[in-house]
Write an enzyme that holds these catalytic residues in place. Structure first.
Site, PDB file in Angstrom:
ATOM      1  N   SER A 141      42.328  43.037  40.056  1.00  0.00           N
ATOM      2  CA  SER A 141      41.236  42.674  39.475  1.00  0.00           C
ATOM      3  C   SER A 141      41.601  43.601  37.847  1.00  0.00           C
ATOM      4  O   SER A 141      43.264  43.913  38.055  1.00  0.00           O
ATOM      5  CB  SER A 141      40.186  43.884  39.398  1.00  0.00           C
ATOM      6  OG  SER A 141      39.225  44.089  38.446  1.00  0.00           O
ATOM      7  N   TYR A 155      36.079  51.817  41.557  1.00  0.00           N
ATOM      8  CA  TYR A 155      37.197  50.312  42.382  1.00  0.00           C
ATOM      9  C   TYR A 155      38.434  49.837  41.798  1.00  0.00           C
ATOM     10  O   TYR A 155      39.200  49.379  42.340  1.00  0.00           O
ATOM     11  CB  TYR A 155      35.198  50.182  41.862  1.00  0.00           C
ATOM     12  CG  TYR A 155      36.137  48.659  41.779  1.00  0.00           C
ATOM     13  CD1 TYR A 155      36.445  48.011  42.574  1.00  0.00           C
ATOM     14  CD2 TYR A 155      36.466  47.371  39.836  1.00  0.00           C
ATOM     15  CE1 TYR A 155      36.717  46.253  42.531  1.00  0.00           C
ATOM     16  CE2 TYR A 155      36.646  46.191  40.064  1.00  0.00           C
ATOM     17  CZ  TYR A 155      36.763  45.771  41.239  1.00  0.00           C
ATOM     18  OH  TYR A 155      37.351  44.643  40.858  1.00  0.00           O
TER      19      TYR A 155
END
Length: 250
Positions: A141, A155
């Site tokens: 990400s 996350y």
């Protein structure tokens, strides 16, 4: 004949969103694709059907990740339908987390179990099935690097851990000609981002403005990068973090 004809791929979380885009692209390129799903069997079967309708070959594997024995169960199911592997895409993951002030130990452990532990042991057990010259591609990400969003701290931490895993695993598997890379999407138009993109008044405009290209990414934007790394053209790239955010980190 596609560039991946004769090869077998496994895409975890391949039934929806980015994973579906990757699975369908690898299928179009000629790979036989194992489409893994955690709970949404219907979505995985739709992906398999789409690959087959386009002339490809695919099958579904249902195993919930983040539980003890998940990697073993996944490979047991895979082995019943395929003999050996060429491309492993660790895409499945929990796509968000609550903020630093709100997250509890249960959620924290679950996010790390699915996003970090599962790819580690899927890759570890999959290494004996991967043929020499194969590919491991981990979906990271943009939040793992320069785009700080503290409300998704846990996350982002999991994706940072996945990137370290990518770097070090490339050294472990490199002697066999197996490349290992991370691909890092930004904001992509999927069901997991639908509430923000489509459910808020200016969500789409905000997301578009983040990218240097002035638009929201699609699963195909990420899938094309993965397909390049999976092909022979990507043979000299390994241990890398590939920015697929559309210039969202600038």
């Amino acid at each position: 004949m596609g560039v991946l004809t004769g090869r077998t791929a496994l895409v975890t979380g391949g039934g929806r969103g980015i994973g579906r885009g990757i699975a369908e692209r690898l299928g179009r390129d000629g790979a036989r694709v194992a489409v893994h799903y955690g709970s949404n069997e219907a979505a995985a079967k739709e992906t398999v059907a789409a690959i087959e309708a386009a002339g490809g070959s695919a099958f579904a594997i249902g195993v919930e990740l983040g539980l003890p024995g998940d990697a073993e169960a996944l490979w047991e199911s895979f082995d019943r339908q395929a003999d050996g592997l060429d491309i492993l895409v660790n895409n499945a993951g929990i796509g968000t987390s609550r903020s630093f002030d709100e997250i509890d130990e249960t959620e924290y452990d679950k996010v790390f179990a699915v996003n970090v532990r599962a790819p580690h042991f899927i890759s570890r057990l999959g290494a004996s099935r991967l043929r020499d010259g194969g590919r491991v591609i981990n979906i990271s990400s943009g939040l793992a690097r320069n785009a700080a969003m503290p409300d998704k701290m846990a996350y982002a931490m999991t994706k940072g851990a996945l990137d370290v895993f990518t770097r070090d695993l490339s050294k472990v598997l490199g002697p066999r000609g197996i490349t290992v890379n991370s691909v890092a999407p930004g904001i992509i138009d999927t069901d997991s981002t639908a509430e923000f993109l489509h459910g808020t008044e200016d969500g789409w405009a905000q997301a578009s403005a983040i990218s240097a290209l002035g638009r929201v990414g699609t699963p195909a934007d990420v899938a094309d990068v993965v397909a390049f790394l999976a092909s022979d053209d990507g043979r000299w790239i390994t241990g890398s973090w590939v920015d697929a955010t559309g210039g969202s980190l600038m």
